[in-house]
Design an enzyme around this catalytic site. Structure first.
Site, mmCIF file in Angstrom:
data_model
loop_
_atom_site.group_PDB
_atom_site.id
_atom_site.type_symbol
_atom_site.label_atom_id
_atom_site.label_comp_id
_atom_site.label_asym_id
_atom_site.label_seq_id
_atom_site.Cartn_x
_atom_site.Cartn_y
_atom_site.Cartn_z
ATOM 1 N N LYS A 261 0.859 -1.187 0.000
ATOM 2 C CA LYS A 261 0.000 0.000 0.000
ATOM 3 C C LYS A 261 0.889 1.229 0.000
ATOM 4 O O LYS A 261 2.005 1.169 0.517
ATOM 5 C CB LYS A 261 -0.888 0.031 1.263
ATOM 6 N N ASP B 237 -7.041 4.221 -4.560
ATOM 7 C CA ASP B 237 -7.691 4.009 -3.253
ATOM 8 C C ASP B 237 -8.323 5.374 -2.934
ATOM 9 O O ASP B 237 -8.563 6.171 -3.853
ATOM 10 C CB ASP B 237 -6.674 3.569 -2.195
HETATM 11 P P1 NDP Z 1 -12.944 7.517 -2.792
HETATM 12 O O1 NDP Z 1 -11.915 8.539 -2.516
HETATM 13 O O2 NDP Z 1 -13.443 7.346 -4.177
HETATM 14 O O3 NDP Z 1 -14.209 7.758 -1.858
HETATM 15 C C1 NDP Z 1 -14.079 7.785 -0.479
HETATM 16 C C2 NDP Z 1 -15.404 8.169 0.133
HETATM 17 O O4 NDP Z 1 -15.364 7.939 1.528
HETATM 18 C C3 NDP Z 1 -15.735 9.628 -0.059
HETATM 19 O O5 NDP Z 1 -17.124 9.805 -0.122
HETATM 20 C C4 NDP Z 1 -15.140 10.247 1.199
HETATM 21 O O6 NDP Z 1 -15.745 11.467 1.577
HETATM 22 C C5 NDP Z 1 -15.437 9.178 2.223
HETATM 23 N N1 NDP Z 1 -14.407 9.243 3.267
HETATM 24 C C6 NDP Z 1 -13.079 9.130 3.103
HETATM 25 N N2 NDP Z 1 -12.432 9.283 4.271
HETATM 26 C C7 NDP Z 1 -13.392 9.510 5.174
HETATM 27 C C8 NDP Z 1 -13.361 9.756 6.552
HETATM 28 N N3 NDP Z 1 -12.195 9.789 7.247
HETATM 29 N N4 NDP Z 1 -14.548 9.913 7.195
HETATM 30 C C9 NDP Z 1 -15.725 9.881 6.503
HETATM 31 N N5 NDP Z 1 -15.809 9.677 5.173
HETATM 32 C C10 NDP Z 1 -14.654 9.484 4.532
HETATM 33 O O7 NDP Z 1 -12.335 6.140 -2.226
HETATM 34 P P2 NDP Z 1 -12.787 4.643 -2.559
HETATM 35 O O8 NDP Z 1 -14.243 4.579 -2.808
HETATM 36 O O9 NDP Z 1 -11.848 4.111 -3.563
HETATM 37 O O10 NDP Z 1 -12.428 3.910 -1.183
HETATM 38 C C11 NDP Z 1 -13.368 3.739 -0.122
HETATM 39 C C12 NDP Z 1 -12.928 2.601 0.771
HETATM 40 O O11 NDP Z 1 -12.860 1.393 -0.006
HETATM 41 C C13 NDP Z 1 -11.553 2.749 1.408
HETATM 42 O O12 NDP Z 1 -11.563 2.117 2.665
HETATM 43 C C14 NDP Z 1 -10.656 1.964 0.461
HETATM 44 O O13 NDP Z 1 -9.480 1.524 1.107
HETATM 45 C C15 NDP Z 1 -11.570 0.811 0.112
HETATM 46 N N6 NDP Z 1 -11.273 0.076 -1.098
HETATM 47 C C16 NDP Z 1 -11.132 0.703 -2.310
HETATM 48 C C17 NDP Z 1 -10.895 -0.036 -3.446
HETATM 49 C C18 NDP Z 1 -10.807 0.588 -4.800
HETATM 50 O O14 NDP Z 1 -10.635 -0.142 -5.765
HETATM 51 N N7 NDP Z 1 -10.915 1.901 -4.940
HETATM 52 C C19 NDP Z 1 -10.749 -1.495 -3.396
HETATM 53 C C20 NDP Z 1 -10.995 -2.061 -2.093
HETATM 54 C C21 NDP Z 1 -11.229 -1.287 -1.010
HETATM 55 P P3 NDP Z 1 -14.926 12.858 1.453
HETATM 56 O O15 NDP Z 1 -15.070 13.240 0.011
HETATM 57 O O16 NDP Z 1 -15.618 13.772 2.373
HETATM 58 O O17 NDP Z 1 -13.516 12.588 1.841
HETATM 59 O O1 2IT Z 2 -7.806 -1.804 -1.060
HETATM 60 C C1 2IT Z 2 -7.729 -2.252 -2.227
HETATM 61 O O2 2IT Z 2 -7.854 -3.451 -2.463
HETATM 62 C C2 2IT Z 2 -7.510 -1.298 -3.314
HETATM 63 N N1 2IT Z 2 -7.461 -0.102 -3.070
HETATM 64 C C3 2IT Z 2 -7.316 -1.805 -4.712
HETATM 65 C C4 2IT Z 2 -5.873 -2.205 -4.930
HETATM 66 C C5 2IT Z 2 -5.515 -2.581 -6.340
HETATM 67 O O3 2IT Z 2 -4.327 -2.868 -6.534
HETATM 68 O O4 2IT Z 2 -6.369 -2.616 -7.237
#
Ligand code: NDP
Ligand code: 2IT
Length: 451
Positions: free
Chosen positions: A130, A170
């Protein structure tokens, strides 16, 4: 847990805490895995002799670096960049990059540790890593984001590569950022390889990678619900977050016949009692991905929806809860509300969104509950498919990618059942996912000797 096993867990965690003082997210993530696998490890003393757990909790490499950049007014800013390469036991390091002001070493280490077992669960050959920075993209212009990404990559490029370490998105890192990062990597290295995933479709990206985490989450939740003869059809679904994972979880849940009632960001949540539909979904995608607006604007556009500033969506009664924002966003009181509201299933889209205390409440009340490393693995699995397509210089249709994704989520579910079934027939998905991931990583480490 038997006495000997409990003593083993206590001793192990005591030493880990002494070595990594104050790293609360990292210690939380490790404890969950160690508690799940300790009975197996203590029954297989060769794993203790080989110090498998001691090794996998010490990242193979951590890089921390300065990221200087200049804003549009000519002011200089200094951020901190990280890449934690936790384990290369089963493949090149693989995992996302997070840009968020909360990013610190503990959060990077917890995410790289979780990624190691998640990637093992996908059945694809990917190690765990990460990276990220405490840079806050909120309110920054495209040019500022570009300059930051270029500066970040100007250091990171020397530590990554298609067969070494393959970053992706992420929190705070989506298609725009991957584009700028890839452009700078290509420029410095003078090679066009699949060193990042989540790329644009016309330059090496995979169809369905943007959708994959959210869609995969719903495919996994479908499997969980099916163990109780249930489905998404007609169910009320609460989702937190409004970013990449939340958007496509909402779209798939809706298309599977559910009523999606909530979305959120760090400022508050919206509750739409009529549920999302395709038109509202399109509005959300435009709002968040093109205009980069806030979720409260949804309630201005659709007046039947209410906006609750400063709150999380968990007090609105629902059948299925899909936390898709960030770590530790379901705490004790939230879990009590979820149970009280009649929820039957909590499936994690985010990484470690539920605190240990909240997990105990949810599991204790007999709800279906899956940890992120199982239910959100569809994102990185599809990154693995993007790597395969890049190596073969081919691109698969969305139907082909979707078929792989569905099968991978079904296989992860089956692995959770294999290792997580309780004597009464219920399933402990935490134990199942941790055991299945750990056994695979531990075998690879044993085969490869003391490295
Ligand atoms: P994005 O940046 O696209 O979206 C994040 C969302 O969560 C936003 O709406 C954001 O709001 C909110 N958020 C972030 N931090 C906080 C916080 N501290 N408190 C409250 N709300 C928060 O990120 P992703 O959708 O990609 O990621 C979301 C989650 O999914 C994370 O935990 C990530 O690790 C996990 N994940 C992502 C993957 C991917 O492929 N993208 C794969 C697997 C897991 P705001 O705009 O206000 O910050
Ligand atoms: O938490 C996760 O699994 C991700 N943010 C996606 C990682 C990736 O390599 O696609």
């Amino acid at each position: 847990m038997e006495n000997f096993t409990q003593r083993y867990v206590d001793g192990f965690m005591g030493e880990l805490e002494a070595r990594n003082p104050g790293e609360k997210e990292f210690l939380q993530a490790v404890r969950e895995v160690v508690e799940s696998v300790a009975p197996y490890v203590t029954e297989n003393p060769q794993l203790m002799d080989q110090k498998i757990l001691e090794r996998v909790t010490e990242p193979e490499r951590i890089v921390i670096f300065r990221v200087p950049w200049m804003d549009d007014r000519g002011e200089i800013h200094i951020n901190r960049g990280f890449r934690v390469q936790n384990s290369s036991a089963i493949g090149p390091y693989k995992g996302g990059i997070r840009f968020h002001p909360s990013v610190n070493l503990s959060i990077m280490k917890f995410l790289a540790f979780e990624q190691t077992f998640k990637n093992a669960l996908t059945t694809l050959p990917m190690g765990g890593a990460k990276g990220g920075s405490d840079f806050n993209p909120r309110g920054k212009s495209d040019l500022e984001v570009m300059r930051f990404c270029q500066s970040f990559m100007t250091e990171l490029y020397r530590h990554i590569g298609a067969d070494t370490d393959v970053p992706a998105g992420d929190i705070g890192v989506g298609g725009r950022e991957i584009g700028y990062l890839f452009g700078q990597y290509k420029r410095i290295r003078d090679e066009f390889t699949g060193t990042l995933t989540g790329k644009g479709i016309s330059w090496g990206g995979s169809l369905l990678r943007p959708e994959a985490t959210g869609y995969g989450l719903c495919y996994f939740a479908e499997q969980m619900l099916a163990t109780r003869g249930e489905s998404f059809e007609g169910k009320k679904v609460n989702i937190s977050g409004a970013g990449n994972v939340a958007q496509y979880a909402a779209q798939k849940a809706m298309r599977l016949g559910a009523k999606v009632q909530t979305l959120s960001d760090s400022d508050g949540f919206i509750y739409d009692p009529e549920g999302l539909d395709e038109e509202k979904m399109e509005y959300v995608l435009q709002l968040k991905n093109i205009r980069r607006g806030r979720i409260k604007e949804y309630a201005q556009k659709y007046p039947q929806a209410q906006y609750f500033p400063g709150e999380r969506p968990w007090r609105i009664p629902c059948d299925i809860a899909l936390p898709c924002a960030t770590q530790n966003e379901i705490e004790k009181a939230d879990a009590e509300n979820i149970v009280k509201g009649g929820c039957i299933c909590v499936a994690e889209g985010a990484n470690m969104p539920t605190t240990p205390e909240a997990i105990r409440i949810i599991q204790g009340a007999g709800l279906l509950y899956s940890p992120g490393k199982a239910s959100n693995a569809g994102g990185v699995a599809t990154s693995g498919l993007e790597m395969s397509q890049n190596s073969m210089r081919q691109s698969w249709t969305s139907e082909e990618v979707d078929r792989y994704l569905r099968r991978i989520m079904q296989d992860i579910h089956a692995a959770c059942l294999q290792y997580g079934k309780n004597p009464d027939g219920s399933v402990n998905y935490v134990k199942g996912a941790n055991m299945a991931g750990f056994i695979k990583v531990a075998r690879a480490m044993t085969d490869q000797g003391l490295v």
